[in-house]
Design an enzyme around this catalytic site. Sequence first.
Site, PDB file in Angstrom:
ATOM      1  N   CYS A  49      10.178   1.078   1.525  1.00  0.00           N
ATOM      2  CA  CYS A  49      10.980  -0.105   1.861  1.00  0.00           C
ATOM      3  C   CYS A  49      12.435   0.272   2.070  1.00  0.00           C
ATOM      4  O   CYS A  49      13.122  -0.331   2.882  1.00  0.00           O
ATOM      5  CB  CYS A  49      10.833  -1.163   0.783  1.00  0.00           C
ATOM      6  SG  CYS A  49      11.178  -0.515  -0.859  1.00  0.00           S
ATOM      7  N   GLU A  73      10.305  -8.834  -3.342  1.00  0.00           N
ATOM      8  CA  GLU A  73      10.892  -7.580  -2.858  1.00  0.00           C
ATOM      9  C   GLU A  73      10.274  -7.326  -1.490  1.00  0.00           C
ATOM     10  O   GLU A  73       9.090  -6.996  -1.390  1.00  0.00           O
ATOM     11  CB  GLU A  73      10.554  -6.425  -3.802  1.00  0.00           C
ATOM     12  CG  GLU A  73      10.794  -6.697  -5.276  1.00  0.00           C
ATOM     13  CD  GLU A  73      12.227  -7.051  -5.589  1.00  0.00           C
ATOM     14  OE1 GLU A  73      13.118  -6.486  -4.955  1.00  0.00           O
ATOM     15  OE2 GLU A  73      12.440  -7.916  -6.455  1.00  0.00           O
ATOM     16  N   TRP A 109       0.791  -1.237   0.000  1.00  0.00           N
ATOM     17  CA  TRP A 109       0.000   0.000   0.000  1.00  0.00           C
ATOM     18  C   TRP A 109       0.813   1.271   0.000  1.00  0.00           C
ATOM     19  O   TRP A 109       0.253   2.354  -0.036  1.00  0.00           O
ATOM     20  CB  TRP A 109      -0.923   0.008   1.224  1.00  0.00           C
ATOM     21  CG  TRP A 109      -0.290  -0.508   2.487  1.00  0.00           C
ATOM     22  CD1 TRP A 109      -0.511  -1.730   3.061  1.00  0.00           C
ATOM     23  CD2 TRP A 109       0.692   0.141   3.305  1.00  0.00           C
ATOM     24  NE1 TRP A 109       0.274  -1.884   4.177  1.00  0.00           N
ATOM     25  CE2 TRP A 109       1.018  -0.737   4.360  1.00  0.00           C
ATOM     26  CE3 TRP A 109       1.328   1.380   3.260  1.00  0.00           C
ATOM     27  CZ2 TRP A 109       1.952  -0.435   5.342  1.00  0.00           C
ATOM     28  CZ3 TRP A 109       2.261   1.690   4.240  1.00  0.00           C
ATOM     29  CH2 TRP A 109       2.563   0.795   5.260  1.00  0.00           C
ATOM     30  N   ASN A 110       2.136   1.198   0.069  1.00  0.00           N
ATOM     31  CA  ASN A 110       2.883   2.443   0.331  1.00  0.00           C
ATOM     32  C   ASN A 110       2.994   3.377  -0.875  1.00  0.00           C
ATOM     33  O   ASN A 110       3.051   4.588  -0.700  1.00  0.00           O
ATOM     34  CB  ASN A 110       4.255   2.148   0.951  1.00  0.00           C
ATOM     35  CG  ASN A 110       5.099   1.230   0.118  1.00  0.00           C
ATOM     36  OD1 ASN A 110       4.598   0.529  -0.753  1.00  0.00           O
ATOM     37  ND2 ASN A 110       6.383   1.233   0.361  1.00  0.00           N
TER      38      ASN A 110
HETATM   39  P1  NAD Z   1       1.816  -7.409   3.118  1.00  0.00           P
HETATM   40  O1  NAD Z   1       2.812  -8.490   2.980  1.00  0.00           O
HETATM   41  O2  NAD Z   1       0.893  -7.442   4.269  1.00  0.00           O
HETATM   42  O3  NAD Z   1       0.856  -7.365   1.829  1.00  0.00           O
HETATM   43  C1  NAD Z   1       1.386  -7.195   0.537  1.00  0.00           C
HETATM   44  C2  NAD Z   1       0.398  -7.740  -0.482  1.00  0.00           C
HETATM   45  O4  NAD Z   1       0.304  -9.164  -0.345  1.00  0.00           O
HETATM   46  C3  NAD Z   1      -1.015  -7.196  -0.341  1.00  0.00           C
HETATM   47  O5  NAD Z   1      -1.543  -6.976  -1.626  1.00  0.00           O
HETATM   48  C4  NAD Z   1      -1.741  -8.355   0.359  1.00  0.00           C
HETATM   49  O6  NAD Z   1      -3.133  -8.383   0.129  1.00  0.00           O
HETATM   50  C5  NAD Z   1      -1.063  -9.551  -0.283  1.00  0.00           C
HETATM   51  N1  NAD Z   1      -1.132 -10.797   0.478  1.00  0.00           N
HETATM   52  C6  NAD Z   1      -1.231 -10.959   1.820  1.00  0.00           C
HETATM   53  N2  NAD Z   1      -1.228 -12.284   2.127  1.00  0.00           N
HETATM   54  C7  NAD Z   1      -1.111 -12.951   0.960  1.00  0.00           C
HETATM   55  C8  NAD Z   1      -1.023 -14.343   0.614  1.00  0.00           C
HETATM   56  N3  NAD Z   1      -1.052 -15.314   1.546  1.00  0.00           N
HETATM   57  N4  NAD Z   1      -0.885 -14.673  -0.700  1.00  0.00           N
HETATM   58  C9  NAD Z   1      -0.827 -13.713  -1.646  1.00  0.00           C
HETATM   59  N5  NAD Z   1      -0.919 -12.391  -1.382  1.00  0.00           N
HETATM   60  C10 NAD Z   1      -1.047 -12.017  -0.088  1.00  0.00           C
HETATM   61  O7  NAD Z   1       2.628  -6.042   3.060  1.00  0.00           O
HETATM   62  P2  NAD Z   1       2.081  -4.559   3.277  1.00  0.00           P
HETATM   63  O8  NAD Z   1       1.778  -4.384   4.724  1.00  0.00           O
HETATM   64  O9  NAD Z   1       1.015  -4.288   2.286  1.00  0.00           O
HETATM   65  O10 NAD Z   1       3.375  -3.689   2.855  1.00  0.00           O
HETATM   66  C11 NAD Z   1       4.400  -3.325   3.724  1.00  0.00           C
HETATM   67  C12 NAD Z   1       5.616  -4.209   3.499  1.00  0.00           C
HETATM   68  O11 NAD Z   1       6.043  -4.120   2.136  1.00  0.00           O
HETATM   69  C13 NAD Z   1       6.811  -3.752   4.298  1.00  0.00           C
HETATM   70  O12 NAD Z   1       7.438  -4.851   4.897  1.00  0.00           O
HETATM   71  C14 NAD Z   1       7.746  -3.139   3.264  1.00  0.00           C
HETATM   72  O13 NAD Z   1       9.098  -3.153   3.600  1.00  0.00           O
HETATM   73  C15 NAD Z   1       7.445  -3.970   2.070  1.00  0.00           C
HETATM   74  N6  NAD Z   1       7.829  -3.273   0.836  1.00  0.00           N
HETATM   75  C16 NAD Z   1       8.919  -3.726   0.152  1.00  0.00           C
HETATM   76  C17 NAD Z   1       9.336  -3.077  -1.015  1.00  0.00           C
HETATM   77  C18 NAD Z   1      10.534  -3.551  -1.808  1.00  0.00           C
HETATM   78  O14 NAD Z   1      10.661  -3.207  -2.978  1.00  0.00           O
HETATM   79  N7  NAD Z   1      11.432  -4.318  -1.227  1.00  0.00           N
HETATM   80  C19 NAD Z   1       8.606  -1.984  -1.465  1.00  0.00           C
HETATM   81  C20 NAD Z   1       7.509  -1.554  -0.730  1.00  0.00           C
HETATM   82  C21 NAD Z   1       7.119  -2.219   0.426  1.00  0.00           C
END
Ligand code: NAD
Length: 535
Positions: free
Chosen positions: A290, A256, A161-162
Amino acid sequence: MTNTESAPSAAKKASARKPAAKKDAPTVIEVRNPGTGQIVGTVPAQSADEVAATVRELRLYQPEWEAIGPDGRKEWLLKLQDWLIDNTEHLADVLQSETSKPRADALIDPSFGADLIGYYARRAAKFLADDHPSPHSPLARVKKLTTAYRPYPVVGVITPWNFPLAMPVMDVIPALAAGAAVVLKPSEVTPLSALELARGWREIGAPPVFEVVTGASETGAAVVGNADYIQFTGSTATGRKIAAACVERMIPYSLELGGKDPAIVLADADIDRAAHGIAFGGMFNAGQVCISVERVYVEAPVYDEFVAKLTANVKALRQGIDGRELKHDVGALANENQVDIVQRHVEEAVAAGAKVLTGGKRTGQGTFFEPTVLVDVDHSMSCVAEETFGPTLPVMKVADEAEAIRLANDSVYGLSASVWTGDKDRGERIARQLNAGAVNINDVFANLFSYALPMGGWGLSGVGARWGGANGVRKYCRQQAITKPIVPTLQKELFWYPYQNAKLLTALGAMRAAGARGLRRIDIPALLKLKGDNK
Ligand code: NAD
């Protein structure tokens, strides 16, 4: 690139478009502005059957998308780029409505998207061109060797969501440029911007090879259950589940994930620049990046000066809700869950002896948490050891460069890092000792705007990488090896049946002569043996 598969018949397409049988009535997800708490939209929580039907339909159109080649796809991608530019203000409105970001932050996503589209649309033909490697041995020179890059039919992109628009664009565009069809599952917290992107794709009249499905983890799991390649961005915990599901299906994936990025400030650094850069690197998007700076190590001689300047910079930040005017620097956190994490990290640190120099508490009506600087912290505290993903900057004093490197590497994560020094070569030398997928010298986020570089995490920060020039599109392709004769062919090759010692001797001897060194070129024992039973 060419494709020999026939175009799908109209009947096949029509049947794929029929709504799938639904097991449960779809539930609805309410999307809220976290700054005001107001509901700004609703989206369906799509079932596994609906996701499967979407992927089936994408499969039907993908061969035509592959067949038009990178230059044909470039036309559509550049139309989308125009659409993003023409709709920037509206897209920023939608983005602010679901995130409560300041206007300046919300304007970044569309422009970033336009920049990235230009990069991949214009270069995909070069990146996807066949390779013709030189044969490794004189024996292989009878063939023309080709490596062709053929896309995975359907790539599933799952985003957090960020950055509700930029995140989808980052991965959807290279996959489309590669010739894949894409199903995108945006975060259930911020699905509206992704739906706008899909609307833009339809509005420009592009082939139906990009669809958005909405919902939470079950919908995401259904994407993993149906697509041919998964590009996931999100938390490490979810990344693990996705990796396990992909392994079960034997499909490739790229993850990622989270980070805890260190900044190292050396005594020879430009302290004003470091204090400005680290304030921005820690607070941009309310720390929900991130590659945010999440911990800072400062050499003792400049510690007091740096901390004073950093604190002043962070204190001066304006936090609040923007309309279309540029009034604020920092907005709200995405949801209550994020506020809870940030609050816990600050409270646990303070309970263990840390000092808050500015900020330290939630404020206002919505999910606002004050930009915070913490000192007297150490690696036993959650604010230093765990990903915060919020507006906190814990700062630690170190004796020297060696201690800074040791502490920076003391993390399960390895996404990115920054080094601040007056000696750029020293900065590079330190960069090469850090366990991080990217290191910026005297800067933050610079790697994020360099699509020619790979963006990937080490350790628990990820598997694989996005971008990195040609790899950014080739990762969405299967490599196909093609051999083609370039000299007249014999009726039978030497190796073919029936085996005969003389032929075998010639063939194997030639192979050894081409590949081995010294006396090993001549397999004397084999020669003697073959001589004995040669017919
Ligand atoms: P999250 O892991 O809770 O959710 C990410 C996505 O995965 C959402 O669309 C969610 O609905 C989906 N999801 C959840 N459970 C799932 C499953 N079992 N199977 C398939 N999809 C599923 O993460 P968040 O809270 O939305 O985002 C924050 C995290 O993202 C932080 O840890 C941040 O560091 C990371 N992030 C990483 C990067 C990068 O490029 N490395 C970039 C942005 C954010």
